[in-house]
Motif scaffolding. Structure first.
Motif, PDB file in Angstrom:
ATOM      1  N   ILE A   1       0.842  -1.187   0.000  1.00 50.09           N
ATOM      2  CA  ILE A   1       0.000   0.000   0.000  1.00 50.09           C
ATOM      3  C   ILE A   1       0.884   1.246   0.000  1.00 50.09           C
ATOM      4  N   SER A   2       0.493   2.205  -0.799  1.00 54.70           N
ATOM      5  CA  SER A   2       1.142   3.509  -0.833  1.00 54.70           C
ATOM      6  C   SER A   2       0.119   4.506  -0.311  1.00 54.70           C
ATOM      7  N   ALA A   3       0.415   5.150   0.809  1.00 54.04           N
ATOM      8  CA  ALA A   3      -0.579   5.993   1.464  1.00 54.04           C
ATOM      9  C   ALA A   3      -0.010   7.350   1.865  1.00 54.04           C
ATOM     10  N   PHE A   4      -0.903   8.319   1.947  1.00 53.31           N
ATOM     11  CA  PHE A   4      -0.552   9.675   2.326  1.00 53.31           C
ATOM     12  C   PHE A   4      -1.610  10.197   3.292  1.00 53.31           C
ATOM     13  N   PRO A   5      -1.248  11.159   4.144  1.00 55.23           N
ATOM     14  CA  PRO A   5      -2.236  11.716   5.071  1.00 55.23           C
ATOM     15  C   PRO A   5      -3.464  12.237   4.325  1.00 55.23           C
ATOM     16  N   TYR A   6      -4.639  11.924   4.856  1.00 56.02           N
ATOM     17  CA  TYR A   6      -5.890  12.352   4.235  1.00 56.02           C
ATOM     18  C   TYR A   6      -6.121  13.824   4.554  1.00 56.02           C
ATOM     19  N   VAL A   7      -6.233  14.637   3.515  1.00 53.73           N
ATOM     20  CA  VAL A   7      -6.365  16.088   3.721  1.00 53.73           C
ATOM     21  C   VAL A   7      -7.792  16.571   3.527  1.00 53.73           C
ATOM     22  N   GLY A   8      -8.711  15.658   3.262  1.00 49.96           N
ATOM     23  CA  GLY A   8     -10.104  16.036   3.065  1.00 49.96           C
ATOM     24  C   GLY A   8     -10.382  16.373   1.615  1.00 49.96           C
ATOM     25  N   GLY A   9     -11.634  16.518   1.319  1.00 47.39           N
ATOM     26  CA  GLY A   9     -12.023  16.859  -0.045  1.00 47.39           C
ATOM     27  C   GLY A   9     -12.220  15.628  -0.905  1.00 47.39           C
TER      28      GLY A   9
ATOM     29  N   GLU B   1      -1.809  13.924  -4.399  1.00 46.76           N
ATOM     30  CA  GLU B   1      -1.830  14.547  -3.076  1.00 46.76           C
ATOM     31  C   GLU B   1      -1.594  16.053  -3.190  1.00 46.76           C
ATOM     32  N   LYS B   2      -0.599  16.446  -3.966  1.00 42.25           N
ATOM     33  CA  LYS B   2      -0.303  17.871  -4.133  1.00 42.25           C
ATOM     34  C   LYS B   2      -1.481  18.604  -4.781  1.00 42.25           C
ATOM     35  N   ALA B   3      -2.098  17.952  -5.776  1.00 38.82           N
ATOM     36  CA  ALA B   3      -3.228  18.574  -6.457  1.00 38.82           C
ATOM     37  C   ALA B   3      -4.433  18.725  -5.530  1.00 38.82           C
ATOM     38  N   ILE B   4      -4.668  17.738  -4.670  1.00 34.64           N
ATOM     39  CA  ILE B   4      -5.797  17.808  -3.737  1.00 34.64           C
ATOM     40  C   ILE B   4      -5.551  18.879  -2.683  1.00 34.64           C
ATOM     41  N   VAL B   5      -4.353  18.911  -2.115  1.00 33.65           N
ATOM     42  CA  VAL B   5      -4.025  19.924  -1.109  1.00 33.65           C
ATOM     43  C   VAL B   5      -4.246  21.318  -1.680  1.00 33.65           C
ATOM     44  N   ASP B   6      -3.758  21.527  -2.894  1.00 38.18           N
ATOM     45  CA  ASP B   6      -3.918  22.812  -3.572  1.00 38.18           C
ATOM     46  C   ASP B   6      -5.395  23.149  -3.739  1.00 38.18           C
ATOM     47  N   SER B   7      -6.192  22.168  -4.121  1.00 38.13           N
ATOM     48  CA  SER B   7      -7.614  22.377  -4.383  1.00 38.13           C
ATOM     49  C   SER B   7      -8.397  22.639  -3.102  1.00 38.13           C
ATOM     50  N   VAL B   8      -8.024  21.944  -2.024  1.00 37.72           N
ATOM     51  CA  VAL B   8      -8.674  22.174  -0.731  1.00 37.72           C
ATOM     52  C   VAL B   8      -8.392  23.600  -0.256  1.00 37.72           C
ATOM     53  N   GLU B   9      -7.146  24.039  -0.409  1.00 38.11           N
ATOM     54  CA  GLU B   9      -6.765  25.392   0.014  1.00 38.11           C
ATOM     55  C   GLU B   9      -7.525  26.450  -0.776  1.00 38.11           C
ATOM     56  N   GLU B  10      -7.788  26.187  -2.038  1.00 39.66           N
ATOM     57  CA  GLU B  10      -8.499  27.153  -2.882  1.00 39.66           C
ATOM     58  C   GLU B  10     -10.011  26.945  -2.865  1.00 39.66           C
ATOM     59  N   ASP B  11     -10.475  25.946  -2.103  1.00 42.69           N
ATOM     60  CA  ASP B  11     -11.901  25.659  -1.992  1.00 42.69           C
ATOM     61  C   ASP B  11     -12.528  25.422  -3.374  1.00 42.69           C
ATOM     62  N   VAL B  12     -11.872  24.593  -4.160  1.00 46.77           N
ATOM     63  CA  VAL B  12     -12.346  24.269  -5.502  1.00 46.77           C
ATOM     64  C   VAL B  12     -13.602  23.401  -5.398  1.00 46.77           C
TER      65      VAL B  12
ATOM     66  N   ASN C   1     -17.070  19.231  -8.434  1.00 49.57           N
ATOM     67  CA  ASN C   1     -17.274  18.892  -9.836  1.00 49.57           C
ATOM     68  C   ASN C   1     -16.176  19.421 -10.751  1.00 49.57           C
ATOM     69  N   ASP C   2     -15.454  20.447 -10.303  1.00 50.55           N
ATOM     70  CA  ASP C   2     -14.413  21.048 -11.142  1.00 50.55           C
ATOM     71  C   ASP C   2     -13.150  20.188 -11.228  1.00 50.55           C
ATOM     72  N   GLY C   3     -13.011  19.228 -10.337  1.00 54.09           N
ATOM     73  CA  GLY C   3     -11.781  18.426 -10.325  1.00 54.09           C
ATOM     74  C   GLY C   3     -10.652  19.166  -9.619  1.00 54.09           C
ATOM     75  N   VAL C   4      -9.469  18.551  -9.576  1.00 58.96           N
ATOM     76  CA  VAL C   4      -8.356  19.119  -8.809  1.00 58.96           C
ATOM     77  C   VAL C   4      -7.412  19.953  -9.676  1.00 58.96           C
ATOM     78  N   ASN C   5      -6.689  20.845  -9.013  1.00 62.45           N
ATOM     79  CA  ASN C   5      -5.706  21.699  -9.679  1.00 62.45           C
ATOM     80  C   ASN C   5      -4.424  20.901  -9.946  1.00 62.45           C
ATOM     81  N   TYR C   6      -4.456  20.054 -10.957  1.00 62.43           N
ATOM     82  CA  TYR C   6      -3.299  19.202 -11.219  1.00 62.43           C
ATOM     83  C   TYR C   6      -2.291  19.806 -12.183  1.00 62.43           C
ATOM     84  N   GLU C   7      -2.705  20.800 -12.959  1.00 62.24           N
ATOM     85  CA  GLU C   7      -1.896  21.270 -14.085  1.00 62.24           C
ATOM     86  C   GLU C   7      -0.490  21.709 -13.681  1.00 62.24           C
TER      87      GLU C   7
END
Length: 283
Positions: free
Chosen positions: A213-221, A256-267, A270-276
């Protein structure tokens, strides 16, 4: 020569999922994505309103033209399908293009959070089981794993404590491996890590001989398209010769990086995560 992956999925103008996610991810990994659209949508189906142009009866045109070209693929990657006929079309495609040296990755998009998506019938689920059985690797979430193994999702959620959840999931995945699948990667598994007491989200890979298993802290969202991003990284990595374990670790860091970024920006979900901005991680 550049590696090529045939990507069979829909194209949504908004939502950062399906082909919109797969094309940039696979390309960033140095692999050529060759999209075969199953539908073209103004936005993914989670939005309250959208336009959908169904490509079911046009999928064969792509196949025929690619046959004329003598096209060959290092991998074939299938995602969301909206009908029984689309899966039948995929079977026809595999009969032509799934060679010995071509891997097949199936993301069996059927449901989430214990619920089957509205458009899916029992027949579609049965056909998806058949498609998954032909794959080299599949990437179900827990809901989809339960559907593929005829397991009661609610029973697992209600009767399994945190300590034993991963063991139950591993056994379900191993049941599929025993049927002939090489690798099952169960995505988005939430669990409490007994070592550090931290709630984590991980991806569990199971083969005939081992599991990890490859796991990272759950940041919500919870966001549209993260499963597509994960499967796309896995497909791109396999095409360029990376180990599955390396692909899973890379996908986890990227998402993980994309989700953290998206949670911080309150995306919005339905828009998906800021992965770009993180595609460089994949190169």
């Amino acid at each position: 020569m550049t590696k090529k992956i045939a990507v069979i999925n829909d194209l949504s103008g908004f939502g950062r999922c399906s082909l919109t996610a797969a094309i940039p991810v696979i390309a960033a990994m140095g692999v050529q994505p060759c999209p075969l659209p199953t539908a073209v949508l103004s936005a993914q189906t989670g939005y309250p309103s959208y336009y959908c142009d169904d490509y079911t009866d046009r999928m064969h045109y792509f196949q025929r033209e690619w046959e004329k070209m003598g096209a060959e693929f290092d991998g074939i990657y299938t995602g969301f399908v909206a009908s029984e006929q689309q899966i039948e079309n995929i079977f026809d495609f595999l009969d032509t293009f799934h060679k010995k040296k071509t891997f097949l990755l199936v993301d069996p998009v059927l449901g989430d959070d214990g619920k089957v998506f509205d458009m899916f019938s029992e027949n579609i689920c049965d056909l998806m089981k058949e498609l998954a059985a032909r794959a080299d690797i599949i990437t179900p979430n827990l809901t989809e794993l339960c559907l593929l193994t005829d397991t009661n999702y609610r029973m697992i959620q209600e009767m399994t404590d945190e300590k034993h959840l991963l063991k139950i999931i591993e056994q379900l995945a191993r049941n599929l491996v025993k049927r002939g699948l090489k690798t099952v990667v169960v995505t988005g598994v939430h669990f409490l890590d007994s070592d550090d007491g931290i709630l984590k989200m991980g991806n569990l890979a199971v083969t005939e001989k081992q599991s990890s298993i490859s796991a990272f802290p759950y940041v919500g969202g919870s966001y549209s398209g993260t499963g597509d991003l994960f499967a796309s990284v896995l497909a791109g990595g396999m095409a360029r010769g990376d180990k599955v374990s390396e692909c899973i670790e890379l996908a986890g860091r990227f998402i993980e990086k994309a989700i953290v970024d998206s949670v911080e920006e309150d995306v919005p979900r339905n828009d998906g995560v800021n992965y770009e901005k993180y595609l460089g991680i994949l190169m």
